[in-house]
Design an enzyme around this catalytic site. Sequence first.
Site: not given
Length: 159
Positions: A27, A84, A87-88, A94, A96, A125, A132
């Site tokens: 970010e 809050e 994160y992956v 990609g 799931g 993003n 989402y």
Amino acid sequence: MTFTIRRATAKDVPTILQFIRDLAEFEKALDQVEATEATLEAAMFGPGAVTSCLILEKDAVAAGFAIWFYSFSTWQGRKGLYLEDLYVAPAFRGRGGARFVLTQLAKIALEQGCGRFEWSVLDWNTPAIRVYDGVGAEPQSEWIRYRLSGDRLKALAEQ
């Protein structure tokens, strides 16, 4: 790719801090991370802790995390779940994982009697926004988020 998910424990604090730093770097805000292992352990697992954390795993390797807390809706008269951070790690994206975490948090929200499940996302993003949108979340464009921190927070408190 099959993921598993579990509640974080105090032993996960170093991993959580690394994920926080990785997310902040993504970010473009790594210089704003003030959290330390000690502050995270106290805030998340100490007396009066108000946050919770899930660890996403693939083959017992930490692949991501989600930190949330409960908010409150006066209109609903019920608590809500506020995500809050989600994160992956890049190596697991990609596949799931983010959707899996969101599904687990939705289940927690319903089990806890929450009337809402909310979060914020940076407007640039697009990969996260696609996830989402894909789970049926609706952007709340009529609300403007405000923040006080640092010197501005101190200045208001000192008035």
